[in-house]
Design a protein around this motif. Structure first.
Motif, PDB file in Angstrom:
ATOM      1  N   VAL A   1      26.867  16.549  66.627  1.00 47.04           N
ATOM      2  CA  VAL A   1      25.946  16.800  65.513  1.00 47.04           C
ATOM      3  C   VAL A   1      26.130  15.673  64.507  1.00 47.04           C
ATOM      4  O   VAL A   1      27.265  15.369  64.130  1.00 47.04           O
ATOM      5  CB  VAL A   1      26.225  18.165  64.838  1.00 47.04           C
ATOM      6  CG1 VAL A   1      25.317  18.359  63.631  1.00 47.04           C
ATOM      7  CG2 VAL A   1      26.054  19.302  65.833  1.00 47.04           C
TER       8      VAL A   1
ATOM      9  N   LEU B   1      20.459  17.585  59.764  1.00 41.39           N
ATOM     10  CA  LEU B   1      21.463  17.611  60.813  1.00 41.39           C
ATOM     11  C   LEU B   1      20.745  17.631  62.149  1.00 41.39           C
ATOM     12  O   LEU B   1      19.818  18.404  62.359  1.00 41.39           O
ATOM     13  CB  LEU B   1      22.370  18.823  60.666  1.00 41.39           C
ATOM     14  CG  LEU B   1      23.281  18.796  59.443  1.00 41.39           C
ATOM     15  CD1 LEU B   1      24.158  20.036  59.411  1.00 41.39           C
ATOM     16  CD2 LEU B   1      24.129  17.532  59.414  1.00 41.39           C
ATOM     17  N   ALA B   2      21.177  16.754  63.038  1.00 41.05           N
ATOM     18  CA  ALA B   2      20.528  16.627  64.340  1.00 41.05           C
ATOM     19  C   ALA B   2      21.547  16.825  65.447  1.00 41.05           C
ATOM     20  O   ALA B   2      22.682  16.359  65.371  1.00 41.05           O
ATOM     21  CB  ALA B   2      19.884  15.252  64.471  1.00 41.05           C
ATOM     22  N   ARG B   3      21.119  17.520  66.472  1.00 39.35           N
ATOM     23  CA  ARG B   3      21.932  17.749  67.660  1.00 39.35           C
ATOM     24  C   ARG B   3      21.784  16.526  68.558  1.00 39.35           C
ATOM     25  O   ARG B   3      20.669  16.056  68.801  1.00 39.35           O
ATOM     26  CB  ARG B   3      21.427  18.998  68.373  1.00 39.35           C
ATOM     27  CG  ARG B   3      22.108  19.306  69.650  1.00 39.35           C
ATOM     28  CD  ARG B   3      23.387  19.984  69.362  1.00 39.35           C
ATOM     29  NE  ARG B   3      23.818  20.689  70.545  1.00 39.35           N
ATOM     30  CZ  ARG B   3      24.952  21.304  70.581  1.00 39.35           C
ATOM     31  NH1 ARG B   3      25.697  21.345  69.511  1.00 39.35           N
ATOM     32  NH2 ARG B   3      25.346  21.901  71.661  1.00 39.35           N
TER      33      ARG B   3
ATOM     34  N   ASN C   1      13.240  19.956  54.790  1.00 35.02           N
ATOM     35  CA  ASN C   1      14.671  20.093  55.042  1.00 35.02           C
ATOM     36  C   ASN C   1      15.086  21.516  54.701  1.00 35.02           C
ATOM     37  O   ASN C   1      14.980  21.940  53.550  1.00 35.02           O
ATOM     38  CB  ASN C   1      15.452  19.074  54.201  1.00 35.02           C
ATOM     39  CG  ASN C   1      16.906  19.007  54.582  1.00 35.02           C
ATOM     40  OD1 ASN C   1      17.574  20.027  54.718  1.00 35.02           O
ATOM     41  ND2 ASN C   1      17.400  17.795  54.752  1.00 35.02           N
TER      42      ASN C   1
ATOM     43  N   LYS D   1      17.978  22.866  54.473  1.00 37.69           N
ATOM     44  CA  LYS D   1      19.182  22.961  53.629  1.00 37.69           C
ATOM     45  C   LYS D   1      18.889  22.645  52.165  1.00 37.69           C
ATOM     46  O   LYS D   1      19.393  23.308  51.278  1.00 37.69           O
ATOM     47  CB  LYS D   1      20.268  22.003  54.134  1.00 37.69           C
ATOM     48  CG  LYS D   1      20.672  22.237  55.560  1.00 37.69           C
ATOM     49  CD  LYS D   1      21.666  23.350  55.683  1.00 37.69           C
ATOM     50  CE  LYS D   1      22.147  23.444  57.112  1.00 37.69           C
ATOM     51  NZ  LYS D   1      22.551  24.749  57.486  1.00 37.69           N
TER      52      LYS D   1
ATOM     53  N   ASP E   1      19.202  25.847  65.565  1.00 40.61           N
ATOM     54  CA  ASP E   1      20.060  25.611  64.407  1.00 40.61           C
ATOM     55  C   ASP E   1      19.785  24.266  63.755  1.00 40.61           C
ATOM     56  O   ASP E   1      19.948  24.108  62.550  1.00 40.61           O
ATOM     57  CB  ASP E   1      21.539  25.665  64.809  1.00 40.61           C
ATOM     58  CG  ASP E   1      21.980  27.057  65.217  1.00 40.61           C
ATOM     59  OD1 ASP E   1      21.354  28.040  64.763  1.00 40.61           O
ATOM     60  OD2 ASP E   1      22.961  27.164  65.983  1.00 40.61           O
ATOM     61  N   TYR E   2      19.405  23.283  64.552  1.00 44.43           N
ATOM     62  CA  TYR E   2      19.234  21.925  64.052  1.00 44.43           C
ATOM     63  C   TYR E   2      17.774  21.513  64.088  1.00 44.43           C
ATOM     64  O   TYR E   2      17.095  21.702  65.089  1.00 44.43           O
ATOM     65  CB  TYR E   2      20.095  20.951  64.866  1.00 44.43           C
ATOM     66  CG  TYR E   2      21.549  21.347  64.829  1.00 44.43           C
ATOM     67  CD1 TYR E   2      22.322  21.102  63.702  1.00 44.43           C
ATOM     68  CD2 TYR E   2      22.130  22.013  65.900  1.00 44.43           C
ATOM     69  CE1 TYR E   2      23.651  21.496  63.641  1.00 44.43           C
ATOM     70  CE2 TYR E   2      23.457  22.410  65.858  1.00 44.43           C
ATOM     71  CZ  TYR E   2      24.204  22.149  64.718  1.00 44.43           C
ATOM     72  OH  TYR E   2      25.506  22.543  64.654  1.00 44.43           O
ATOM     73  N   GLN E   3      17.314  20.909  63.007  1.00 43.79           N
ATOM     74  CA  GLN E   3      15.907  20.515  62.900  1.00 43.79           C
ATOM     75  C   GLN E   3      15.580  19.263  63.697  1.00 43.79           C
ATOM     76  O   GLN E   3      14.431  18.988  63.978  1.00 43.79           O
ATOM     77  CB  GLN E   3      15.541  20.298  61.434  1.00 43.79           C
ATOM     78  CG  GLN E   3      15.456  21.602  60.672  1.00 43.79           C
ATOM     79  CD  GLN E   3      15.000  21.370  59.253  1.00 43.79           C
ATOM     80  OE1 GLN E   3      15.834  21.256  58.369  1.00 43.79           O
ATOM     81  NE2 GLN E   3      13.703  21.297  59.052  1.00 43.79           N
TER      82      GLN E   3
ATOM     83  N   SER F   1      32.097  15.587  65.531  1.00 43.20           N
ATOM     84  CA  SER F   1      30.800  15.646  64.855  1.00 43.20           C
ATOM     85  C   SER F   1      30.918  14.968  63.504  1.00 43.20           C
ATOM     86  O   SER F   1      32.025  14.741  62.998  1.00 43.20           O
ATOM     87  CB  SER F   1      30.344  17.089  64.649  1.00 43.20           C
ATOM     88  OG  SER F   1      29.918  17.661  65.860  1.00 43.20           O
ATOM     89  N   TYR F   2      29.775  14.688  62.909  1.00 42.91           N
ATOM     90  CA  TYR F   2      29.690  14.143  61.540  1.00 42.91           C
ATOM     91  C   TYR F   2      30.493  12.861  61.382  1.00 42.91           C
ATOM     92  O   TYR F   2      31.243  12.689  60.424  1.00 42.91           O
ATOM     93  CB  TYR F   2      30.142  15.188  60.509  1.00 42.91           C
ATOM     94  CG  TYR F   2      29.476  16.532  60.689  1.00 42.91           C
ATOM     95  CD1 TYR F   2      28.131  16.703  60.392  1.00 42.91           C
ATOM     96  CD2 TYR F   2      30.193  17.606  61.197  1.00 42.91           C
ATOM     97  CE1 TYR F   2      27.510  17.933  60.571  1.00 42.91           C
ATOM     98  CE2 TYR F   2      29.578  18.842  61.385  1.00 42.91           C
ATOM     99  CZ  TYR F   2      28.237  18.995  61.071  1.00 42.91           C
ATOM    100  OH  TYR F   2      27.626  20.205  61.265  1.00 42.91           O
TER     101      TYR F   2
END
Length: 177
Positions: free
Chosen positions: A50, A63-65, A97, A99, A152-154, A173-174
């Motif tokens: 992610v 956040l992208a998978r 977004n 979030k 979960d991820y856009q 991740s991140y």
């Protein structure tokens, strides 16, 4: 003599042990004047499963998978409307977004249309070129327009962005700021 070859073969086989090796990515450049191929090591950044991505000109990251199995990247869009401009297919859509609440309306030329194979049924999608920022790199990439509300991820980052740009380590991740 037959025994000698068997012993020699046994020694050769026992001396060969398989090792797991990570092969670094390489970039092939063709020198057209000498017609020879030059191989250089490419030092690609490692990203996790992610990562944040910015859809420019938006200021907050999505956040992208990261999905090495997906051919084309995808993004979650709302209020999608297709229209024609100068004989070409265009689309307008809202990207919000989840979030931060930041939203932006985009108007983009449809780059291509393709079929997505999903369990149960196939789906036709349109794709547009988006300006994005991942880490310190800014580039344009093709994204399919999708309804990802149930995910979960856009964003979903596929091989069209990953290939030659990143190495994926799913244990983290991140990694991008």
């Amino acid at each position: 003599m037959h025994k000698f070859y068997l012993v020699l073969l046994a020694l050769l086989v026992s001396g060969c042990q398989a090792k797991q090796v990570i092969v670094p990515a390489v970039v092939h450049n063709v020198n057209t004047t000498k017609q020879e191929i030059v191989v250089e090591k490419a030092h690609l950044p490692i990203i996790g499963e992610v990562e944040p991505i910015y859809f420019l000109p938006m200021k907050s990251p999505f956040l992208a998978r990261i999905d090495t199995g997906a051919t084309t990247s995808s993004l979650d869009c709302r209020d999608v409307e297709y229209f024609e401009r100068d004989g070409e297919r265009w689309v307008t859509f809202k990207l919000k977004n989840r979030k931060t609440g930041e939203e932006h309306v985009f108007e983009k030329k449809v780059e291509r249309s393709f079929k997505v194979r999903r369990s149960g049924e196939d789906e036709r999608r349109k794709a547009v070129k988006m300006d994005v920022k991942m880490g310190k790199e800014v580039f344009s990439a093709v994204f399919s327009i999708a309804d990802r509300e149930q995910f979960d991820y856009q964003g979903l980052i596929g091989r069209n962005i990953l290939t030659g740009r990143y190495i994926v380590d799913t244990s983290t991740s991140y990694t991008l700021n």
